[in-house]
Design an enzyme around this catalytic site. Sequence first.
Site, PDB file in Angstrom:
ATOM      1  N   ASP A  38       0.863  -1.195   0.000  1.00  0.00           N
ATOM      2  CA  ASP A  38       0.000   0.000   0.000  1.00  0.00           C
ATOM      3  C   ASP A  38       0.895   1.240   0.000  1.00  0.00           C
ATOM      4  OD1 ASP A  38      -2.073   1.981   0.785  1.00  0.00           O
ATOM      5  OD2 ASP A  38      -3.261   0.237   1.349  1.00  0.00           O
ATOM      6  N   ASP A  68       3.296   1.671  -4.646  1.00  0.00           N
ATOM      7  CA  ASP A  68       2.353   2.465  -5.444  1.00  0.00           C
ATOM      8  C   ASP A  68       2.054   1.641  -6.691  1.00  0.00           C
ATOM      9  OD1 ASP A  68       1.057   4.163  -7.206  1.00  0.00           O
ATOM     10  OD2 ASP A  68       2.290   5.902  -6.665  1.00  0.00           O
ATOM     11  N   TYR A 159     -14.794   6.250 -13.537  1.00  0.00           N
ATOM     12  CA  TYR A 159     -14.766   5.110 -12.621  1.00  0.00           C
ATOM     13  C   TYR A 159     -15.397   3.880 -13.279  1.00  0.00           C
ATOM     14  CZ  TYR A 159     -15.204   2.468  -8.230  1.00  0.00           C
ATOM     15  OH  TYR A 159     -15.106   1.502  -7.255  1.00  0.00           O
ATOM     16  N   LYS A 163     -13.585   0.273 -14.083  1.00  0.00           N
ATOM     17  CA  LYS A 163     -14.003  -1.001 -13.506  1.00  0.00           C
ATOM     18  C   LYS A 163     -14.496  -1.980 -14.587  1.00  0.00           C
ATOM     19  CE  LYS A 163     -12.875  -0.197  -9.271  1.00  0.00           C
ATOM     20  NZ  LYS A 163     -11.782  -0.957  -8.619  1.00  0.00           N
ATOM     21  N   THR A 194     -16.721   1.717   3.657  1.00  0.00           N
ATOM     22  CA  THR A 194     -15.298   1.994   3.858  1.00  0.00           C
ATOM     23  C   THR A 194     -15.129   3.508   3.758  1.00  0.00           C
ATOM     24  OG1 THR A 194     -14.641   1.984   1.531  1.00  0.00           O
ATOM     25  CG2 THR A 194     -14.705  -0.163   2.638  1.00  0.00           C
TER      26      THR A 194
HETATM   27  P1  NAD Z   1     -10.305   2.459   0.727  1.00  0.00           P
HETATM   28  O1  NAD Z   1     -10.089   3.853   0.266  1.00  0.00           O
HETATM   29  O2  NAD Z   1     -10.901   2.209   2.063  1.00  0.00           O
HETATM   30  O3  NAD Z   1      -8.938   1.642   0.651  1.00  0.00           O
HETATM   31  C1  NAD Z   1      -8.142   1.717  -0.496  1.00  0.00           C
HETATM   32  C2  NAD Z   1      -6.705   1.400  -0.150  1.00  0.00           C
HETATM   33  O4  NAD Z   1      -5.960   1.475  -1.379  1.00  0.00           O
HETATM   34  C3  NAD Z   1      -6.087   2.427   0.819  1.00  0.00           C
HETATM   35  O5  NAD Z   1      -5.373   1.778   1.848  1.00  0.00           O
HETATM   36  C4  NAD Z   1      -5.181   3.245  -0.082  1.00  0.00           C
HETATM   37  O6  NAD Z   1      -4.042   3.765   0.603  1.00  0.00           O
HETATM   38  C5  NAD Z   1      -4.785   2.216  -1.137  1.00  0.00           C
HETATM   39  N1  NAD Z   1      -4.299   2.844  -2.365  1.00  0.00           N
HETATM   40  C6  NAD Z   1      -4.828   3.902  -3.015  1.00  0.00           C
HETATM   41  N2  NAD Z   1      -4.072   4.233  -4.073  1.00  0.00           N
HETATM   42  C7  NAD Z   1      -3.038   3.355  -4.086  1.00  0.00           C
HETATM   43  C8  NAD Z   1      -1.917   3.183  -4.930  1.00  0.00           C
HETATM   44  N3  NAD Z   1      -1.676   4.005  -5.964  1.00  0.00           N
HETATM   45  N4  NAD Z   1      -1.058   2.168  -4.664  1.00  0.00           N
HETATM   46  C9  NAD Z   1      -1.278   1.339  -3.596  1.00  0.00           C
HETATM   47  N5  NAD Z   1      -2.306   1.479  -2.761  1.00  0.00           N
HETATM   48  C10 NAD Z   1      -3.183   2.467  -2.998  1.00  0.00           C
HETATM   49  O7  NAD Z   1     -11.210   1.798  -0.414  1.00  0.00           O
HETATM   50  P2  NAD Z   1     -12.035   0.431  -0.444  1.00  0.00           P
HETATM   51  O8  NAD Z   1     -13.467   0.778  -0.382  1.00  0.00           O
HETATM   52  O9  NAD Z   1     -11.449  -0.545   0.493  1.00  0.00           O
HETATM   53  O10 NAD Z   1     -11.738  -0.009  -1.953  1.00  0.00           O
HETATM   54  C11 NAD Z   1     -10.931  -1.143  -2.284  1.00  0.00           C
HETATM   55  C12 NAD Z   1     -11.334  -1.618  -3.668  1.00  0.00           C
HETATM   56  O11 NAD Z   1     -12.707  -1.990  -3.670  1.00  0.00           O
HETATM   57  C13 NAD Z   1     -11.180  -0.543  -4.755  1.00  0.00           C
HETATM   58  O12 NAD Z   1     -10.658  -1.122  -5.930  1.00  0.00           O
HETATM   59  C14 NAD Z   1     -12.600  -0.079  -4.954  1.00  0.00           C
HETATM   60  O13 NAD Z   1     -12.805   0.496  -6.225  1.00  0.00           O
HETATM   61  C15 NAD Z   1     -13.353  -1.364  -4.755  1.00  0.00           C
HETATM   62  N6  NAD Z   1     -14.767  -1.142  -4.463  1.00  0.00           N
HETATM   63  C16 NAD Z   1     -15.166  -0.534  -3.318  1.00  0.00           C
HETATM   64  C17 NAD Z   1     -16.517  -0.317  -3.096  1.00  0.00           C
HETATM   65  C18 NAD Z   1     -17.041   0.359  -1.851  1.00  0.00           C
HETATM   66  O14 NAD Z   1     -18.261   0.615  -1.786  1.00  0.00           O
HETATM   67  N7  NAD Z   1     -16.216   0.656  -0.875  1.00  0.00           N
HETATM   68  C19 NAD Z   1     -17.456  -0.722  -4.047  1.00  0.00           C
HETATM   69  C20 NAD Z   1     -17.009  -1.337  -5.224  1.00  0.00           C
HETATM   70  C21 NAD Z   1     -15.653  -1.554  -5.419  1.00  0.00           C
END
Ligand code: NAD
Length: 257
Positions: A38, A68, A159, A163, A194
């Site tokens: 991360d 990253d 977005y 996806k 989240t």
């Molecule tokens: P979050 O923001 O809680 O966590 C995301 C994590 O990714 C963070 O720890 C952040 O530091 C890390 N991150 C961001 N950019 C980065 C990079 N360039 N390199 C490495 N790490 C990086 O988000 P989340 O809700 O846990 O989302 C995780 C995945 O689930 C994402 O791909 C998101 O699109 C997908 N998702 C989430 C939801 C939702 O409702 N939360 C719905 C559909 C899909």
Amino acid sequence: MRDLLVDKTAVVTGGASGNGRAISLAYAEQGCDVVVADIREDPREGGTPTHERIESETDAAATFVECDVTDYDSLVAAVGAAEEFGGIDVMVNNAGIFQGEEFLSDDDSTFDRIMDINVRGVYYGSRAAISEMVDGDGGSVVNLSSVAGLRGSGDFVSYCTSKGAVRLMTYALADRFGPDGVRVNAIHPGLIETTMTTEDVPIVGTEAEEAFQETIPLRRNGQPEDVADIALFLASDLADYVSGESVVVDGGMSSTQ
Ligand code: NAD
């Protein structure tokens, strides 16, 4: 049933927070060593860093690697860190960002940033992991798409584009590397609680939440653990004949609205 991933090692991008954190913890509880990859060590939602929780609460080992996902070398280093635990078996391309844009007036920055992290990050993560898996015993790649990768939403053009790309990348990689013993699947979460949905695009905890929940047959938000359960299944031998598949985790929303 506590040994679904015993003797396995996973790399989880974005594993510090949210869904990636829940996936990392669920894997560790099933015997899997975890590399948390991360850009930040501390969870966005607060609390003890994921790798420290794994070390103190489970029998599995864990490490944090600053990574990253837009930088290929950074992902190669994260996959390399799995060597300490016997080499990578499972790659979870979870890191992602969520933001909207006004399509006609936005400069290219939203598109560029989202595509770079959400698409290039999965592409690089898959390449770094699969290049090790094909030289070994194969493995499992789990990509985080979204219900936004199944349906269009006008406030979130970039977005949805990102996806949808993850979904088709998943199918293409499943086709290309199935013969090498690599399974590749996608998870499509709906509304999961989240920091992404409490702060980045605030829905949870806002006036919009109730109306949103009315569109969900199960009438509740998803929790990161709901996503983690599917990620666990897809990584495990329970899914050893499952590849090129999309699993939707949205309480029934996208098939009924
Ligand atoms: P979050 O923001 O809680 O966590 C995301 C994590 O990714 C963070 O720890 C952040 O530091 C890390 N991150 C961001 N950019 C980065 C990079 N360039 N390199 C490495 N790490 C990086 O988000 P989340 O809700 O846990 O989302 C995780 C995945 O689930 C994402 O791909 C998101 O699109 C997908 N998702 C989430 C939801 C939702 O409702 N939360 C719905 C559909 C899909």
